[in-house]
Scaffold this motif. Structure first.
Motif, short mmCIF file in Angstrom:
data_model
loop_
_atom_site.label_atom_id
_atom_site.label_comp_id
_atom_site.label_asym_id
_atom_site.label_seq_id
_atom_site.Cartn_x
_atom_site.Cartn_y
_atom_site.Cartn_z
N LEU A 118 0.84 -1.20 0.00
CA LEU A 118 0.00 0.00 0.00
C LEU A 118 0.87 1.26 0.00
O LEU A 118 0.58 2.22 -0.73
CB LEU A 118 -0.93 -0.01 1.21
CG LEU A 118 -1.79 1.24 1.40
CD1 LEU A 118 -2.71 1.47 0.20
CD2 LEU A 118 -2.61 1.13 2.69
N ARG A 119 1.91 1.25 0.81
CA ARG A 119 2.79 2.42 0.87
C ARG A 119 3.45 2.67 -0.50
O ARG A 119 3.53 3.81 -0.95
CB ARG A 119 3.87 2.23 1.94
CG ARG A 119 4.73 3.47 2.14
CD ARG A 119 5.80 3.26 3.18
NE ARG A 119 6.80 2.28 2.75
CZ ARG A 119 6.91 1.06 3.24
NH1 ARG A 119 6.10 0.65 4.22
NH2 ARG A 119 7.84 0.24 2.79
N GLU A 120 3.86 1.61 -1.18
CA GLU A 120 4.48 1.77 -2.49
C GLU A 120 3.46 2.30 -3.51
O GLU A 120 3.79 3.14 -4.36
CB GLU A 120 5.06 0.44 -2.95
CG GLU A 120 6.28 0.01 -2.15
CD GLU A 120 6.71 -1.42 -2.43
OE1 GLU A 120 6.10 -2.05 -3.34
OE2 GLU A 120 7.63 -1.91 -1.75
N PHE A 121 2.22 1.83 -3.40
CA PHE A 121 1.17 2.34 -4.29
C PHE A 121 0.93 3.83 -4.03
O PHE A 121 0.83 4.63 -4.97
CB PHE A 121 -0.12 1.54 -4.05
CG PHE A 121 -1.31 2.02 -4.84
CD1 PHE A 121 -1.51 1.58 -6.13
CD2 PHE A 121 -2.21 2.91 -4.29
CE1 PHE A 121 -2.61 2.02 -6.88
CE2 PHE A 121 -3.30 3.37 -5.01
CZ PHE A 121 -3.50 2.92 -6.32
N ARG A 167 0.36 9.06 -5.20
CA ARG A 167 -0.03 10.17 -4.32
C ARG A 167 -1.55 10.20 -4.10
O ARG A 167 -2.11 11.24 -3.71
CB ARG A 167 0.45 11.51 -4.87
CG ARG A 167 1.94 11.63 -5.04
CD ARG A 167 2.71 11.56 -3.73
NE ARG A 167 2.35 12.64 -2.81
CZ ARG A 167 2.93 13.84 -2.84
NH1 ARG A 167 3.85 14.12 -3.75
NH2 ARG A 167 2.58 14.76 -1.97
N ILE A 168 -2.23 9.10 -4.35
CA ILE A 168 -3.66 9.01 -4.06
C ILE A 168 -3.84 8.99 -2.54
O ILE A 168 -3.16 8.23 -1.84
CB ILE A 168 -4.27 7.75 -4.69
CG1 ILE A 168 -4.30 7.89 -6.21
CG2 ILE A 168 -5.68 7.49 -4.16
CD1 ILE A 168 -4.72 6.63 -6.94
N PRO A 169 -4.72 9.82 -1.98
CA PRO A 169 -4.90 9.84 -0.53
C PRO A 169 -5.48 8.52 -0.02
O PRO A 169 -6.28 7.88 -0.70
CB PRO A 169 -5.86 11.01 -0.30
CG PRO A 169 -6.60 11.15 -1.59
CD PRO A 169 -5.62 10.78 -2.67
N VAL A 170 -5.08 8.16 1.18
CA VAL A 170 -5.50 6.91 1.80
C VAL A 170 -6.22 7.21 3.11
O VAL A 170 -5.63 7.77 4.04
CB VAL A 170 -4.31 5.98 2.06
CG1 VAL A 170 -4.75 4.72 2.79
CG2 VAL A 170 -3.61 5.63 0.74
N ALA A 230 -9.00 -10.50 -5.31
CA ALA A 230 -7.63 -10.98 -5.13
C ALA A 230 -7.19 -10.67 -3.70
O ALA A 230 -7.83 -9.89 -2.99
CB ALA A 230 -6.68 -10.30 -6.11
N ASP A 231 -6.11 -11.29 -3.31
CA ASP A 231 -5.43 -10.94 -2.07
C ASP A 231 -4.99 -9.49 -2.13
O ASP A 231 -4.55 -8.99 -3.17
CB ASP A 231 -4.23 -11.87 -1.90
CG ASP A 231 -3.30 -11.45 -0.79
OD1 ASP A 231 -3.62 -11.70 0.37
OD2 ASP A 231 -2.24 -10.85 -1.11
N ALA A 232 -5.13 -8.77 -1.00
CA ALA A 232 -4.84 -7.34 -0.99
C ALA A 232 -3.41 -7.05 -1.42
O ALA A 232 -3.16 -6.11 -2.19
CB ALA A 232 -5.12 -6.75 0.39
N ARG A 233 -2.45 -7.82 -0.93
CA ARG A 233 -1.06 -7.52 -1.25
C ARG A 233 -0.75 -7.78 -2.71
O ARG A 233 -0.14 -6.94 -3.39
CB ARG A 233 -0.11 -8.34 -0.37
CG ARG A 233 1.32 -7.85 -0.46
CD ARG A 233 2.22 -8.54 0.55
NE ARG A 233 2.77 -9.78 0.00
CZ ARG A 233 3.59 -10.58 0.68
NH1 ARG A 233 3.91 -10.30 1.94
NH2 ARG A 233 4.06 -11.68 0.13
N THR A 234 -1.19 -8.93 -3.23
CA THR A 234 -0.90 -9.23 -4.63
C THR A 234 -1.61 -8.24 -5.55
O THR A 234 -1.06 -7.85 -6.59
CB THR A 234 -1.31 -10.67 -4.99
OG1 THR A 234 -2.72 -10.83 -4.80
CG2 THR A 234 -0.58 -11.68 -4.12
N ALA A 235 -2.82 -7.82 -5.18
CA ALA A 235 -3.57 -6.88 -6.02
C ALA A 235 -2.89 -5.51 -6.04
O ALA A 235 -2.75 -4.89 -7.11
CB ALA A 235 -4.99 -6.75 -5.52
N LEU A 236 -2.47 -5.01 -4.88
CA LEU A 236 -1.80 -3.71 -4.83
C LEU A 236 -0.47 -3.75 -5.56
O LEU A 236 -0.11 -2.79 -6.26
CB LEU A 236 -1.61 -3.28 -3.38
CG LEU A 236 -2.87 -2.81 -2.65
CD1 LEU A 236 -2.61 -2.69 -1.15
CD2 LEU A 236 -3.36 -1.48 -3.21
N GLU A 237 0.26 -4.83 -5.42
CA GLU A 237 1.53 -4.95 -6.14
C GLU A 237 1.30 -4.95 -7.65
O GLU A 237 2.04 -4.32 -8.41
CB GLU A 237 2.25 -6.24 -5.72
CG GLU A 237 2.82 -6.17 -4.30
CD GLU A 237 3.36 -7.50 -3.82
OE1 GLU A 237 4.09 -7.50 -2.81
OE2 GLU A 237 3.05 -8.55 -4.44
#
Length: 631
Positions: free
Chosen positions: A254-257, A262-265, A349-356
């Protein structure tokens, strides 16, 4: 898995179950963990000769923890599972009757939050030598119903083991569900007391080490391509981080995304801490208990990217928050059910694999939120932090603190190692708005079920999973009175949790809600009855600090902000269970937390003779009219 053997071993059902559980493991990302780490138990006639004897016989294989309340034991196990990222689980065994039904609340909490726990309640005789037996529920229309059937709707898997050989498929199914990130929750194996003690010749393969692979499903290529197009087309995107980010250990992804786009989280209660509070893209909690920054972004967003969230009513402000014309949703979730909510575009999908995958797909051409948008939310976030500072600040350190000032003093003291646990009352709202989460797992607020009484036993479970970290249970007086009994367990086992009791003389959260919906704080204060029959007399002479001390806990009393600062520091350094007791000032007289930044739907009486209810109904109708359905 070890090499199976064809020999058989004669054991009781309970003995076989304990041996089986001790040989189960999970594996994710190449790391192997024990699936069933320990068993909590309170013994009665329904399990003492079965599972009680088995745990004694195989104590070297299965650690045991003695509890004081069956619901509390489930909360402790759930706290352990959450801190273990759902990769290691604890079991809970009880007797029949009230011991079993006391599990229901904890089971509901586990299943609603998608957190695994194995429940092993005793049950009435399968062979029915005497009918009814002690604590048996008689149902005239069905001979096979017991009180354990109450656990069916709150369990992700349920079975009743009426024959020894039935344990084999049931136990395997139970492990499958516990280890499944999509289906996990409470798993119940009801164990008739006679069957527990019955012997059987078990195949050796049943006791072989078994490794359950915890999946990371990857995104479908077409769904991923559609998601990339949606992100690139958005002008005011907002990412909502839910609990699935933590369960997947997707914080780095998430941090890398966020660094790339620069999309707010913003974060739900379960997702807070997905980004550290001082990350430039973090805009705090969202929804009814969220920050002004996040809620205003939500109102104007044209694309909402939900990652691992269920979109509860607190998050959506009961359907009023995401109000921009043409707003669309991109839902990253391991569950298709959640991926399709709000007529969203799913990325299952899994959150990590999807964000990556999203980051990798966006990176080659580069993709950043528009500079003006970044400046807008950055400036808004800075203004919000000034409001947090104001709520935390105590001008006079010799005065009684407000609840936000208690959080402010704790905020000064903690590091990213500390874990803060809460579940109910007014604290979840203050924490979601104000708390500055420093690490991925510092913020532990159970708000799926918001169960009073969760905090102290959950702190024990968390400390068992993280024995070298400071673990704080923050409780109001109402929550403390629900379930303080596991303090005895913490003292007995030397589990050095830190309990902060905030005495505000009643149900402060519901009192405030009652006032806003025309209930005039009816029956929410802890006071004697007045002459008119209402609870408006003198405050009750209840001494919760003395109660905690009577249960064996070391207690530090704090009357002022200065006292509190010293007491919290002493508690943090303590290596024994320690309580800090503080009586808080009300927000009516001293500056408190900012009010709710978004609505929450609690229906108001449509007709009433009382002016407060009439006025509240008028406001309710105006706000309810702003709700929209996303189709």
């Amino acid at each position: 898995m070890t090499e199976p053997t064809s020999t058989t071993t004669r054991l009781t059902v309970a003995q076989a179950l304990v041996r089986f559980l001790a040989a189960q493991y999970t594996e994710r990302d190449g790391v192997r963990r024990r699936l069933i780490n320990a068993t909590w138990g309170i013994f009665g006639h329904g399990n003492v000769a079965g599972l009680g004897q088995a745990l004694l016989e195989y104590g070297g294989d299965m650690p045991y923890h003695q509890g004081r309340n069956e619901q509390s034991m489930v909360h402790a196990a759930v706290g352990y599972a959450r801190q273990s990222n759902r990769l290691s689980v604890q079991a809970v065994t009880t007797s029949v009757g009230p011991g079993a039904t006391n599990l229901v609340t904890g089971a509901a909490l586990a299943t609603i939050n998608h957190l695994p726990v194995l429940l092993l309640p005793g049950d009435v005789f399968a062979t029915r030598p005497a009918d009814p037996v002690l604590q048996q529920l008689e149902v005239a229309y069905a001979g096979d119903v017991s009180v354990n059937d109450c656990l069916r709707p709150v369990s992700k898997y349920f079975d009743r083991i009426t024959r020894p050989e039935a344990l084999i498929p049931a136990a395997l199914q139970a492990m499958r569900v516990l280890a499944d990130p999509l289906d996990t929750g409470a798993v119940t194996l009801a164990l008739p007391q006679d069957v527990q003690a019955e012997a059987f010749d078990w195949p050796g393969e049943f006791f072989a080490e078994r490794v359950w692979a915890v999946r990371r499903p990857v995104a479908d290529p077409e769904e991923l391509a559609a998601a990339v197009r949606a992100v690139r087309a958005a002008r005011r995107p907002l990412l909502v981080a839910g609990g699935g980010v933590h369960h997947s250990e997707a914080e780095d992804a998430l941090r890398e995304f966020a660094d790339l786009t620069r999309i707010p989280v913003a974060s739900t209660q379960a997702g807070k801490g997905s980004l550290a509070w001082d990350h430039p893209a973090d805009v705090g909690g969202i929804g009814h208990t969220g920050t002004a920054t996040a809620c205003e972004l939500a109102r104007t967003a044209d694309l909402v990217i939900g990652v691992g969230t269920r979109y509860t009513d607190f998050t959506t402000a009961s359907g009023t928050l995401f109000s921009a014309q043409g707003v669309r949703f991109l839902n990253v979730n391991i569950a298709s059910f959640d991926g399709h909510k709000l007529a969203g575009q799913p990325l299952v999908a899994d959150a990590r694999t999807a964000l990556e995958a999203l980051t990798a797909a966006l990176a080659p051409r580069g993709h950043r939120a528009e500079p003006a948008y970044v400046t807008e939310y950055t400036d808004d976030k800075e203004r919000w932090e000034y409001r947090v500072d104001a709520a935390y600040e105590a001008e006079d350190p010799d005065t009684r603190p407000t609840q936000p000032q208690v959080l402010g003093v704790l905020d000064e003291l903690v590091t990213g190692d500390d874990i803060i646990i809460n579940a109910a009352g007014s604290l979840p709202g203050d924490l979601h708005k104000l708390w500055r989460a420093r690490s991925r797992d510092q913020y532990h607020v159970e708000y799926g079920y918001s169960c009073m009484g969760y905090e102290i036993p959950a702190a024990i479970g968390v400390r068992l999973a993280a024995p070298d970290r400071p673990v704080w249970a923050l409780v109001g007086d109402g929550t403390y009175l629900m379930m303080p009994t596991e303090i005895v367990t913490a003292v007995q086992e030397g589990i050095a949790i830190k309990v902060v009791i905030l005495q505000n003389h009643g149900y402060a959260s519901i009192g405030g809600l009652s006032e806003t919906v025309g209930g005039e704080r009816f029956a929410t204060a802890y006071r004697h009855r007045a002459e008119d029959g209402t609870y408006t007399g003198r405050p009750l002479p209840v001494d919760l600090a003395a109660n905690a001390a009577s249960l064996g806990m070391r207690v530090l009393r704090a009357k002022t902000v200065s006292d509190l600062r010293a007491a919290l520091a002493e508690a943090r350094a303590a290596d024994t269970p320690t309580c800090v007791y503080v009586e808080t000032e009300t927000a009516d007289t001293v500056s408190g937390a900012p009010p709710a930044q978004a609505w929450w739907d609690v229906p108001v009486a449509e007709t009433s003779t009382r002016p407060s209810a009439v006025k509240a109904r008028e406001l309710y109708e105006r706000l309810a009219a702003t709700r929209r359905r996303h189709l």
